[in-house]
Design an enzyme around this catalytic site. Structure first.
Site, mmCIF file in Angstrom:
data_model
loop_
_atom_site.group_PDB
_atom_site.id
_atom_site.type_symbol
_atom_site.label_atom_id
_atom_site.label_comp_id
_atom_site.label_asym_id
_atom_site.label_seq_id
_atom_site.Cartn_x
_atom_site.Cartn_y
_atom_site.Cartn_z
ATOM 1 N N ASN A 1 -44.649 -14.642 65.161
ATOM 2 C CA ASN A 1 -44.231 -14.613 66.553
ATOM 3 C C ASN A 1 -42.928 -13.830 66.652
ATOM 4 O O ASN A 1 -42.005 -14.050 65.863
ATOM 5 C CB ASN A 1 -44.036 -16.039 67.070
ATOM 6 C CG ASN A 1 -45.357 -16.784 67.138
ATOM 7 O OD1 ASN A 1 -46.350 -16.249 67.617
ATOM 8 N ND2 ASN A 1 -45.383 -18.010 66.639
ATOM 9 N N HIS B 1 -46.485 -16.992 59.444
ATOM 10 C CA HIS B 1 -47.288 -18.197 59.252
ATOM 11 C C HIS B 1 -48.548 -17.810 58.488
ATOM 12 O O HIS B 1 -49.193 -16.812 58.828
ATOM 13 C CB HIS B 1 -47.753 -18.778 60.597
ATOM 14 C CG HIS B 1 -46.667 -19.193 61.529
ATOM 15 N ND1 HIS B 1 -46.350 -20.522 61.754
ATOM 16 C CD2 HIS B 1 -45.820 -18.480 62.315
ATOM 17 C CE1 HIS B 1 -45.368 -20.610 62.643
ATOM 18 N NE2 HIS B 1 -45.033 -19.378 63.005
ATOM 19 N N ASP C 1 -45.036 -25.638 56.421
ATOM 20 C CA ASP C 1 -44.527 -25.891 57.770
ATOM 21 C C ASP C 1 -44.370 -27.399 57.955
ATOM 22 O O ASP C 1 -45.219 -28.189 57.537
ATOM 23 C CB ASP C 1 -45.491 -25.323 58.818
ATOM 24 C CG ASP C 1 -44.846 -25.228 60.196
ATOM 25 O OD1 ASP C 1 -44.567 -24.101 60.630
ATOM 26 O OD2 ASP C 1 -44.615 -26.284 60.822
ATOM 27 N N ILE C 2 -43.300 -27.801 58.607
ATOM 28 C CA ILE C 2 -43.010 -29.228 58.798
ATOM 29 C C ILE C 2 -44.002 -29.884 59.766
ATOM 30 O O ILE C 2 -44.209 -31.101 59.729
ATOM 31 C CB ILE C 2 -41.549 -29.396 59.298
ATOM 32 C CG1 ILE C 2 -41.004 -30.771 58.945
ATOM 33 C CG2 ILE C 2 -41.420 -29.104 60.784
ATOM 34 C CD1 ILE C 2 -39.507 -30.897 59.116
ATOM 35 N N HIS D 1 -40.389 -15.060 60.135
ATOM 36 C CA HIS D 1 -41.281 -15.870 59.312
ATOM 37 C C HIS D 1 -42.718 -15.504 59.654
ATOM 38 O O HIS D 1 -43.064 -15.321 60.814
ATOM 39 C CB HIS D 1 -41.054 -17.371 59.515
ATOM 40 C CG HIS D 1 -40.997 -17.801 60.943
ATOM 41 N ND1 HIS D 1 -39.896 -17.559 61.747
ATOM 42 C CD2 HIS D 1 -41.889 -18.454 61.732
ATOM 43 C CE1 HIS D 1 -40.126 -18.045 62.962
ATOM 44 N NE2 HIS D 1 -41.337 -18.587 62.985
ATOM 45 N N GLU E 1 -39.676 -19.627 67.882
ATOM 46 C CA GLU E 1 -38.714 -20.725 68.008
ATOM 47 C C GLU E 1 -37.530 -20.571 67.060
ATOM 48 O O GLU E 1 -36.414 -20.957 67.394
ATOM 49 C CB GLU E 1 -39.411 -22.061 67.711
ATOM 50 C CG GLU E 1 -40.317 -22.523 68.827
ATOM 51 C CD GLU E 1 -41.179 -23.705 68.412
ATOM 52 O OE1 GLU E 1 -40.894 -24.330 67.375
ATOM 53 O OE2 GLU E 1 -42.141 -23.983 69.146
ATOM 54 N N VAL E 2 -37.798 -20.061 65.874
ATOM 55 C CA VAL E 2 -36.735 -19.950 64.872
ATOM 56 C C VAL E 2 -36.365 -18.474 64.717
ATOM 57 O O VAL E 2 -37.231 -17.655 64.372
ATOM 58 C CB VAL E 2 -37.186 -20.540 63.519
ATOM 59 C CG1 VAL E 2 -36.073 -20.427 62.492
ATOM 60 C CG2 VAL E 2 -37.625 -21.993 63.678
HETATM 61 P P1 5GP Z 1 -42.329 -20.065 65.539
HETATM 62 O O1 5GP Z 1 -42.758 -20.673 66.821
HETATM 63 O O2 5GP Z 1 -40.853 -19.682 65.533
HETATM 64 O O3 5GP Z 1 -43.207 -18.930 65.098
HETATM 65 O O4 5GP Z 1 -42.548 -21.172 64.427
HETATM 66 C C1 5GP Z 1 -41.540 -21.959 63.894
HETATM 67 C C2 5GP Z 1 -42.192 -22.889 62.909
HETATM 68 O O5 5GP Z 1 -41.197 -23.478 62.114
HETATM 69 C C3 5GP Z 1 -42.980 -24.047 63.570
HETATM 70 O O6 5GP Z 1 -44.330 -23.993 63.140
HETATM 71 C C4 5GP Z 1 -42.238 -25.291 63.096
HETATM 72 O O7 5GP Z 1 -43.107 -26.374 62.857
HETATM 73 C C5 5GP Z 1 -41.538 -24.819 61.840
HETATM 74 N N1 5GP Z 1 -40.307 -25.521 61.541
HETATM 75 C C6 5GP Z 1 -39.287 -25.774 62.396
HETATM 76 N N2 5GP Z 1 -38.293 -26.419 61.769
HETATM 77 C C7 5GP Z 1 -38.698 -26.591 60.483
HETATM 78 C C8 5GP Z 1 -38.081 -27.181 59.329
HETATM 79 O O8 5GP Z 1 -36.969 -27.716 59.367
HETATM 80 N N3 5GP Z 1 -38.802 -27.159 58.179
HETATM 81 C C9 5GP Z 1 -40.034 -26.578 58.094
HETATM 82 N N4 5GP Z 1 -40.642 -26.615 56.914
HETATM 83 N N5 5GP Z 1 -40.641 -25.998 59.157
HETATM 84 C C10 5GP Z 1 -39.972 -25.993 60.330
#
Ligand code: 5GP
Length: 122
Positions: free
Chosen positions: A91, A106, A33-34, A104, A99-100
């Site tokens: 999520n 985690h 994760d970034i 995915h 968010e994405v």
């Molecule tokens: P969500 O809230 O959708 O479950 O989590 C999205 C995750 O994607 C976050 O933890 C965020 O830090 C990670 N993320 C967002 N953009 C990028 C990216 O460009 N590269 C990587 N490696 N992680 C990302």
């Protein structure tokens, strides 16, 4: 919800954006994760175009589902978090703050994670 082919993880899968890869196979990709929330924070994603766990569980093939679950376990072993324990979490949708819009999972580990998720501050 229709799949957005330009979401950030679709772009990572196409190699348009770099990632710190930890595992790749026919059905899955895993990368750090970034913005890590814990000492170990890795994302595991299916290669197919699935928005969320809802989409994946309804529409993915048996091979994709098996491959994804196997990859989550394998990546956790590879990261060395099995002995002390880890959390895996996905999520799904607005209330979960997804968010994405590409499924995915985690993998969190590398420290004591506490018993459960802290509710957001009111
Ligand atoms: P969500 O809230 O959708 O479950 O989590 C999205 C995750 O994607 C976050 O933890 C965020 O830090 C990670 N993320 C967002 N953009 C990028 C990216 O460009 N590269 C990587 N490696 N992680 C990302």
């Amino acid at each position: 919800m229709a799949y957005d082919k330009d979401n950030i993880f679709a772009r990572i899968l196409r190699g348009e954006i770099p990632c710190n890869k930890v595992h790749e196979d026919e059905h899955t990709l895993a990368f750090h994760d970034i913005n890590p929330q814990t000492p170990v924070h890795v994302l595991v994603i299916p290669k197919g175009d699935y928005v969320s766990m809802d989409d994946f569980s309804a529409n993915a093939s048996e091979a994709e589902i098996a491959g994804f679950v196997r990859a989550i376990g394998l990546v956790a072993r590879q990261l060395g978090v099995v002995e002390n324990g880890y959390r895996f979490l996905a999520n799904n949708g607005a209330d979960a703050h997804q968010e994405v819009p590409h499924l995915h999972v985690h993998i969190f580990g590398g420290k004591n994670l506490g018993r459960m998720i802290k509710p957001p501050e009111k």
